[in-house]
Design a protein around this motif. Structure first.
Motif, PDB file in Angstrom:
ATOM      1  N   SER A  45      38.762  45.411  35.825  1.00 27.29           N
ATOM      2  CA  SER A  45      38.655  44.453  36.928  1.00 27.29           C
ATOM      3  C   SER A  45      38.965  43.040  36.462  1.00 27.29           C
ATOM      4  CB  SER A  45      37.247  44.492  37.529  1.00 27.29           C
ATOM      5  OG  SER A  45      36.964  45.758  38.053  1.00 27.29           O
ATOM      6  N   ARG A  46      38.460  42.694  35.307  1.00 32.26           N
ATOM      7  CA  ARG A  46      38.702  41.344  34.780  1.00 32.26           C
ATOM      8  C   ARG A  46      40.147  41.172  34.333  1.00 32.26           C
ATOM      9  NH1 ARG A  46      33.874  38.741  34.464  1.00 32.26           N
ATOM     10  NH2 ARG A  46      32.056  40.108  34.663  1.00 32.26           N
ATOM     11  N   LEU A  47      40.724  42.234  33.809  1.00 31.25           N
ATOM     12  CA  LEU A  47      42.126  42.180  33.402  1.00 31.25           C
ATOM     13  C   LEU A  47      43.028  41.972  34.608  1.00 31.25           C
ATOM     14  CD1 LEU A  47      44.338  42.535  31.231  1.00 31.25           C
ATOM     15  CD2 LEU A  47      44.190  44.999  31.638  1.00 31.25           C
ATOM     16  N   VAL A  48      42.840  42.794  35.635  1.00 23.75           N
ATOM     17  CA  VAL A  48      43.646  42.676  36.851  1.00 23.75           C
ATOM     18  C   VAL A  48      43.303  41.393  37.598  1.00 23.75           C
ATOM     19  CG1 VAL A  48      44.138  43.713  39.109  1.00 23.75           C
ATOM     20  CG2 VAL A  48      43.957  45.168  37.085  1.00 23.75           C
ATOM     21  N   GLY A  49      42.016  41.053  37.637  1.00 24.66           N
ATOM     22  CA  GLY A  49      41.570  39.858  38.360  1.00 24.66           C
ATOM     23  C   GLY A  49      42.190  38.580  37.851  1.00 24.66           C
ATOM     24  N   LYS A  50      42.396  38.501  36.549  1.00 28.36           N
ATOM     25  CA  LYS A  50      43.005  37.307  35.960  1.00 28.36           C
ATOM     26  C   LYS A  50      44.396  37.064  36.543  1.00 28.36           C
ATOM     27  CE  LYS A  50      44.734  35.565  31.524  1.00 28.36           C
ATOM     28  NZ  LYS A  50      46.138  35.563  31.934  1.00 28.36           N
ATOM     29  N   TYR A  51      45.203  38.105  36.595  1.00 35.08           N
ATOM     30  CA  TYR A  51      46.564  37.969  37.105  1.00 35.08           C
ATOM     31  C   TYR A  51      46.582  37.875  38.631  1.00 35.08           C
ATOM     32  CZ  TYR A  51      48.232  38.974  32.429  1.00 35.08           C
ATOM     33  OH  TYR A  51      48.475  38.905  31.082  1.00 35.08           O
ATOM     34  N   LEU A  52      45.624  38.526  39.272  1.00 29.75           N
ATOM     35  CA  LEU A  52      45.541  38.449  40.722  1.00 29.75           C
ATOM     36  C   LEU A  52      45.198  37.034  41.156  1.00 29.75           C
ATOM     37  CD1 LEU A  52      45.778  40.239  43.243  1.00 29.75           C
ATOM     38  CD2 LEU A  52      43.322  40.680  43.071  1.00 29.75           C
ATOM     39  N   SER A  53      44.346  36.381  40.398  1.00 27.55           N
ATOM     40  CA  SER A  53      43.999  34.990  40.676  1.00 27.55           C
ATOM     41  C   SER A  53      45.232  34.100  40.593  1.00 27.55           C
ATOM     42  CB  SER A  53      42.932  34.511  39.684  1.00 27.55           C
ATOM     43  OG  SER A  53      42.594  33.160  39.922  1.00 27.55           O
ATOM     44  N   ASP A  54      46.074  34.348  39.594  1.00 23.78           N
ATOM     45  CA  ASP A  54      47.300  33.559  39.447  1.00 23.78           C
ATOM     46  C   ASP A  54      48.250  33.773  40.620  1.00 23.78           C
ATOM     47  OD1 ASP A  54      46.360  32.640  37.025  1.00 23.78           O
ATOM     48  OD2 ASP A  54      47.474  34.110  35.832  1.00 23.78           O
ATOM     49  N   SER A  55      48.402  35.021  41.052  1.00 27.08           N
ATOM     50  CA  SER A  55      49.368  35.314  42.113  1.00 27.08           C
ATOM     51  C   SER A  55      48.856  34.890  43.491  1.00 27.08           C
ATOM     52  CB  SER A  55      49.713  36.809  42.125  1.00 27.08           C
ATOM     53  OG  SER A  55      48.571  37.592  42.412  1.00 27.08           O
ATOM     54  N   LEU A  56      47.538  34.977  43.710  1.00 25.40           N
ATOM     55  CA  LEU A  56      46.970  34.571  45.001  1.00 25.40           C
ATOM     56  C   LEU A  56      46.710  33.070  45.077  1.00 25.40           C
ATOM     57  CD1 LEU A  56      44.338  37.422  45.642  1.00 25.40           C
ATOM     58  CD2 LEU A  56      46.672  37.238  46.540  1.00 25.40           C
ATOM     59  N   LYS A  57      46.747  32.434  43.890  1.00 27.08           N
ATOM     60  CA  LYS A  57      46.502  30.985  43.810  1.00 27.08           C
ATOM     61  C   LYS A  57      45.099  30.619  44.327  1.00 27.08           C
ATOM     62  CE  LYS A  57      51.325  29.543  43.857  1.00 27.08           C
ATOM     63  NZ  LYS A  57      51.763  30.872  43.392  1.00 27.08           N
ATOM     64  N   GLN A  58      44.178  31.528  44.077  1.00 27.05           N
ATOM     65  CA  GLN A  58      42.766  31.321  44.375  1.00 27.05           C
ATOM     66  C   GLN A  58      41.953  32.015  43.286  1.00 27.05           C
ATOM     67  OE1 GLN A  58      41.135  29.549  46.531  1.00 27.05           O
ATOM     68  NE2 GLN A  58      42.672  28.996  48.065  1.00 27.05           N
ATOM     69  N   PRO A  59      40.781  31.496  42.956  1.00 27.80           N
ATOM     70  CA  PRO A  59      39.948  32.179  41.957  1.00 27.80           C
ATOM     71  C   PRO A  59      39.558  33.579  42.424  1.00 27.80           C
ATOM     72  CG  PRO A  59      39.156  29.948  42.344  1.00 27.80           C
ATOM     73  CD  PRO A  59      40.175  30.215  43.407  1.00 27.80           C
ATOM     74  N   VAL A  60      39.629  34.531  41.517  1.00 27.76           N
ATOM     75  CA  VAL A  60      39.126  35.882  41.765  1.00 27.76           C
ATOM     76  C   VAL A  60      37.909  36.044  40.859  1.00 27.76           C
ATOM     77  CG1 VAL A  60      39.577  38.352  41.557  1.00 27.76           C
ATOM     78  CG2 VAL A  60      41.369  36.818  42.417  1.00 27.76           C
ATOM     79  N   VAL A  61      36.733  36.088  41.475  1.00 28.66           N
ATOM     80  CA  VAL A  61      35.467  36.067  40.738  1.00 28.66           C
ATOM     81  C   VAL A  61      34.887  37.475  40.656  1.00 28.66           C
ATOM     82  CG1 VAL A  61      33.157  35.084  40.632  1.00 28.66           C
ATOM     83  CG2 VAL A  61      35.049  33.729  41.578  1.00 28.66           C
ATOM     84  N   VAL A  62      34.717  37.983  39.438  1.00 25.82           N
ATOM     85  CA  VAL A  62      34.121  39.298  39.234  1.00 25.82           C
ATOM     86  C   VAL A  62      32.607  39.143  39.158  1.00 25.82           C
ATOM     87  CG1 VAL A  62      33.931  41.278  37.685  1.00 25.82           C
ATOM     88  CG2 VAL A  62      36.159  40.188  38.055  1.00 25.82           C
ATOM     89  N   GLU A  63      31.913  39.910  39.991  1.00 23.72           N
ATOM     90  CA  GLU A  63      30.447  39.826  40.083  1.00 23.72           C
ATOM     91  C   GLU A  63      29.836  41.195  39.813  1.00 23.72           C
ATOM     92  OE1 GLU A  63      27.388  39.404  43.782  1.00 23.72           O
ATOM     93  OE2 GLU A  63      28.895  37.824  43.625  1.00 23.72           O
ATOM     94  N   ASN A  64      29.086  41.328  38.735  1.00 21.02           N
ATOM     95  CA  ASN A  64      28.448  42.601  38.391  1.00 21.02           C
ATOM     96  C   ASN A  64      27.154  42.777  39.173  1.00 21.02           C
ATOM     97  OD1 ASN A  64      29.856  41.527  35.664  1.00 21.02           O
ATOM     98  ND2 ASN A  64      29.971  43.750  35.766  1.00 21.02           N
ATOM     99  N   ARG A  65      27.056  43.891  39.892  1.00 23.59           N
ATOM    100  CA  ARG A  65      25.844  44.223  40.656  1.00 23.59           C
ATOM    101  C   ARG A  65      25.475  45.679  40.378  1.00 23.59           C
ATOM    102  NH1 ARG A  65      24.792  40.451  44.791  1.00 23.59           N
ATOM    103  NH2 ARG A  65      22.871  41.641  45.046  1.00 23.59           N
ATOM    104  N   PRO A  66      24.963  45.961  39.159  1.00 25.40           N
ATOM    105  CA  PRO A  66      24.691  47.348  38.761  1.00 25.40           C
ATOM    106  C   PRO A  66      23.408  47.906  39.369  1.00 25.40           C
ATOM    107  CG  PRO A  66      24.007  45.863  37.035  1.00 25.40           C
ATOM    108  CD  PRO A  66      24.653  45.000  38.090  1.00 25.40           C
ATOM    109  N   GLY A  67      23.300  49.236  39.289  1.00 26.01           N
ATOM    110  CA  GLY A  67      22.071  49.907  39.692  1.00 26.01           C
ATOM    111  C   GLY A  67      22.276  50.974  40.737  1.00 26.01           C
ATOM    112  N   GLY A  68      21.399  51.981  40.716  1.00 21.15           N
ATOM    113  CA  GLY A  68      21.420  53.019  41.735  1.00 21.15           C
ATOM    114  C   GLY A  68      22.691  53.820  41.785  1.00 21.15           C
ATOM    115  N   ASN A  69      23.290  54.121  40.606  1.00 22.15           N
ATOM    116  CA  ASN A  69      24.564  54.837  40.573  1.00 22.15           C
ATOM    117  C   ASN A  69      25.580  54.151  41.469  1.00 22.15           C
ATOM    118  OD1 ASN A  69      26.460  56.807  39.889  1.00 22.15           O
ATOM    119  ND2 ASN A  69      25.836  58.153  41.564  1.00 22.15           N
ATOM    120  N   ALA A  70      25.670  52.846  41.340  1.00 24.52           N
ATOM    121  CA  ALA A  70      26.630  51.982  42.050  1.00 24.52           C
ATOM    122  C   ALA A  70      26.211  51.660  43.479  1.00 24.52           C
ATOM    123  CB  ALA A  70      28.035  52.588  42.055  1.00 24.52           C
TER     124      ALA A  70
END
Length: 313
Positions: A45-70
């Protein structure tokens, strides 16, 4: 009066048209990862998000919300507005025929083989030796997973079913926690994503026995498949992909699909994915949806036959 009404309608139509023509995205995009940091889904997600942020010209923020088998992260996404500004990176397992309708598949990142690894203290250097050891000590060997119903869990249950072994299941909230206990010897084996265990395998901290796919992995060609190593017909792959809440605008889904597919084929991204043991995918949203449905059908049969409990808390 008629002229005034006509003028008012013209103005309203112009306002609506102007709003509809706004280019997506106009603000940061959040990608919820329903697992702890450091796992396969988080890494991709972070790998793709970095380049997606560049192409969309907006920050792509990865937010971890673990628990309960997703389930915790999935709830966050399903309650969000379906406007394309809250997305979810998900792995094989949590999406099923019941909750799949709550999401709009966007693109498949990759569908890599997993790797069967053991703690070095386990006296088995091959799949056949592991099976023999497990049969000699029923219920004594424990395997870690990222939760009931996760790919790491179901892959191990398939292994148990096809080998007639009795292995103890120990679920964790994330792959990092499971690998940590595997390294510490609290569990003896695991079927895990390559990127989560290959560094430890190369360092000698874990022993890799085989890969779960139907063919060997180019990055570790010396490892046999479980099928050729003594369990004929065994096959299991994990997968990682991007989804949005159901009802997300079709044009947004189409745009994100195109951007993700383009990013996955970039030479440096492709090289990084291959290092992680993941062959980049290229799917349409509909193809991704059909892929999930086929995968679910396979595992639903195993879950029903073996009475496997899927954890949601």
């Amino acid at each position: 009066m008629r002229n005034f009404v006509a003028l008012l309608l013209l103005v309203l139509c112009s306002i609506v048209a102007g709003g509809a023509s706004a280019e997506y995205p106009e603000r940061p995009v959040r990608v919820v990862v329903p697992y702890p940091p450091g796992g396969g889904t988080d890494t991709l997600s972070r790998l793709v998000g970095k380049y997606l942020s560049d192409s969309l010209k907006q920050p792509v923020v990865v937010e971890n919300r673990p628990g309960g088998n997703a389930q915790i992260g999935m709830d966050v996404v399903t309650k969000a507005a379906p406007d394309g500004y809250t997305l979810m990176a998900i792995a094989a397992g949590p999406l099923n025929d019941d909750n799949l309708k709550q999401f709009a598949p966007i693109a498949l990142f990759a569908a890599p083989s997993y790797i069967l690894v053991v703690n070095p203290s386990v006296k088995a250097s091959s799949v056949k030796e592991l099976v023999a050891l497990a049969k000699a000590q029923p219920g004594k060997l424990a395997y870690g997973s990222t939760g009931g119903g996760a790919a790491s869990h179901l892959s191990a249950e398939l292994f148990k079913a096809m080998t007639g072994t009795d292995l103890l299941h120990v679920p964790y909230k994330g792959v990092g926690n499971a690998v940590s206990d595997l390294l510490g010897g609290h569990v003896q084996l695991m079927i895990a994503p390559p990127q989560a265990v290959m560094p430890q395998v190369k360092a000698g901290s874990l022993r890799a026995l085989a890969v779960t796919g139907h063919t060997r992995m180019p990055t570790v060609p010396e490892l046999p498949t479980i099928s050729e190593a003594g369990v004929p017909g065994y096959e299991s792959v994990g997968w990682f992909g991007l989804v949005a809440p159901a009802g997300a605008p079709a044009e947004v889904v189409t745009k994100l699909n195109a951007e993700v597919n383009r990013i996955l084929q970039l030479p440096d991204v492709r090289e990084r994915l291959l290092e992680l043991g993941a062959e980049p995918a290229r799917t349409t949203p509909q193809e991704f949806l059909e892929f999930i449905r086929r995968d679910n059908a396979k595992w639903a049969k195993l879950i029903k036959e073996k009475g496997i409990v899927i954890e949601t808390k």
